[in-house]
Design a protein around this motif. Structure first.
Motif, mmCIF file in Angstrom:
data_model
loop_
_atom_site.group_PDB
_atom_site.id
_atom_site.type_symbol
_atom_site.label_atom_id
_atom_site.label_comp_id
_atom_site.label_asym_id
_atom_site.label_seq_id
_atom_site.Cartn_x
_atom_site.Cartn_y
_atom_site.Cartn_z
ATOM 1 N N PHE A 17 -6.799 -2.301 -3.923
ATOM 2 C CA PHE A 17 -5.714 -2.615 -2.998
ATOM 3 C C PHE A 17 -6.148 -2.554 -1.531
ATOM 4 C CE2 PHE A 17 -3.439 -1.233 -6.834
ATOM 5 C CZ PHE A 17 -2.577 -2.303 -6.999
ATOM 6 N N VAL A 49 2.291 2.095 -3.579
ATOM 7 C CA VAL A 49 1.422 2.612 -4.646
ATOM 8 C C VAL A 49 1.609 4.117 -4.852
ATOM 9 C CG1 VAL A 49 -0.971 2.947 -5.376
ATOM 10 C CG2 VAL A 49 -0.259 0.756 -4.422
ATOM 11 N N THR A 91 -6.079 3.308 -4.721
ATOM 12 C CA THR A 91 -6.025 2.110 -3.878
ATOM 13 C C THR A 91 -7.390 1.663 -3.372
ATOM 14 O OG1 THR A 91 -5.555 3.529 -1.956
ATOM 15 C CG2 THR A 91 -3.658 2.543 -3.089
ATOM 16 N N LEU A 124 0.826 -1.207 0.000
ATOM 17 C CA LEU A 124 0.000 0.000 0.000
ATOM 18 C C LEU A 124 0.863 1.261 0.000
ATOM 19 C CD1 LEU A 124 -2.745 -1.098 2.573
ATOM 20 C CD2 LEU A 124 -3.032 -0.795 0.106
#
Length: 299
Positions: free
Chosen positions: A103, A50, A99, A47
């Motif tokens: 994600f 990204v 995200t 995370l």
């Protein structure tokens, strides 16, 4: 045989009083265990990566001095991307928009799906229930731990994006979606509010994953099922023929956080999103409780 004799013989166990301090101890233990796992650290690392990749990509694309990294409207990711070169703080909004669809929910699905099923698979669930926790308290602790991870994961994305944005792009006053100017300090405040909204948007996913986790003793199966449901719902949310059902999908209002960047803030879709997440949390939380309290624990 009297009750005292039954207690002495071990045939009757008197429930131990559960103190609030013991409950906080259980929560602290769950948090420490969760955040020490390599899997959790790997998810947070992905995370955090990204925003770095997005920032570098925008920097490379605009290295010719064009200063434009895409366009778009509606307040979603593309509109934020076009503003990154003018103000690095917009990388926070872009990273969260990038995200949130996959994600972040995937990470939450992994943690929530493994909450109960992972303990059963490892053979530690019965041990946890031997302690004076009770199934309801243990389930609430698992959900609270998942929600803490939601907040931490969202803040990791925001903090990484803010750091990269400050290093690669200028910072200063922001132009809102409405076209008005706000100061950098207020912009930081809105970025924090957006991060909190995004974290709250994942409460429904956390409850869904926890419910799936009570249905099986396989942590991998629970995680895969939860992530599969996330992908399926988001695909259905893009099919025009299902427009009548789409407002009830938990992912439908996720990108409404962009309305925080309007002046004044547009609350309608934000309230709908939070209300929908609360509904999913209540329904699947109740289903998880009903399943878990009636489940025959064999592992």
């Amino acid at each position: 045989m009297s009750q005292a004799e039954l207690v002495g013989s071990g045939e009757l166990q008197v429930p131990r009083k559960q103190s609030p301090l013991w409950t906080f101890g259980l929560l602290r233990s769950e948090l420490v265990t969760t955040f020490r796992r390599w899997r959790t650290l790997a998810l947070l690392g992905v995370l955090a990566a990204v925003p770095i990749l997005v920032g570098i990509a925008v920097k490379i694309e605009t290295s010719d001095g064009s200063g434009v990294a895409g366009g778009g409207g509606g307040g979603e990711g593309p509109a934020f991307v076009s503003q990154i070169t003018n103000n690095g703080l917009f990388l926070v909004f872009t990273a969260l928009a990038a995200t949130l669809p996959f994600f972040l929910p995937m990470a939450i699905g992994v943690i929530a799906g493994d909450a109960i099923a992972g303990e059963a698979n490892a053979g530690t669930l019965r041990y946890l229930l031997v302690a004076p926790a009770g199934r309801t308290r243990l389930l609430l602790t698992k959900y609270a731990t998942t929600m803490v991870f939601c907040l931490v994961a969202t803040l990791v994305v925001a903090a990484s994006a803010l750091t990269v944005g400050a290093l690669l792009f200028p910072l200063g006053d922001l132009t809102t979606i409405s076209g008005t100017q706000i100061g950098f300090t207020e912009g930081l405040g809105r970025a924090l509010l957006i991060a909190l909204v995004v974290a709250a948007s994942l409460t429904g996913v956390a409850a869904l994953g926890l419910f799936v986790s009570t249905l099986t003793n396989s942590g991998i199966a629970a995680m895969a099922t939860t992530v599969g449901l996330l992908i399926t719902v988001q695909i259905l949310d893009q099919i025009p023929q299902l427009h009548a059902l789409q407002p009830y999908f938990f992912s439908h209002y996720w990108l409404s956080f962009a309305d925080v960047m309007r002046d004044p803030i547009y609350w309608d879709d934000l309230v709908k999103n939070l209300g929908l997440q609360g509904l999913y949390a209540a329904v699947f939380g109740a289903a998880a409780w009903a399943r878990f309290t009636a489940k025959d624990i064999t592992a």
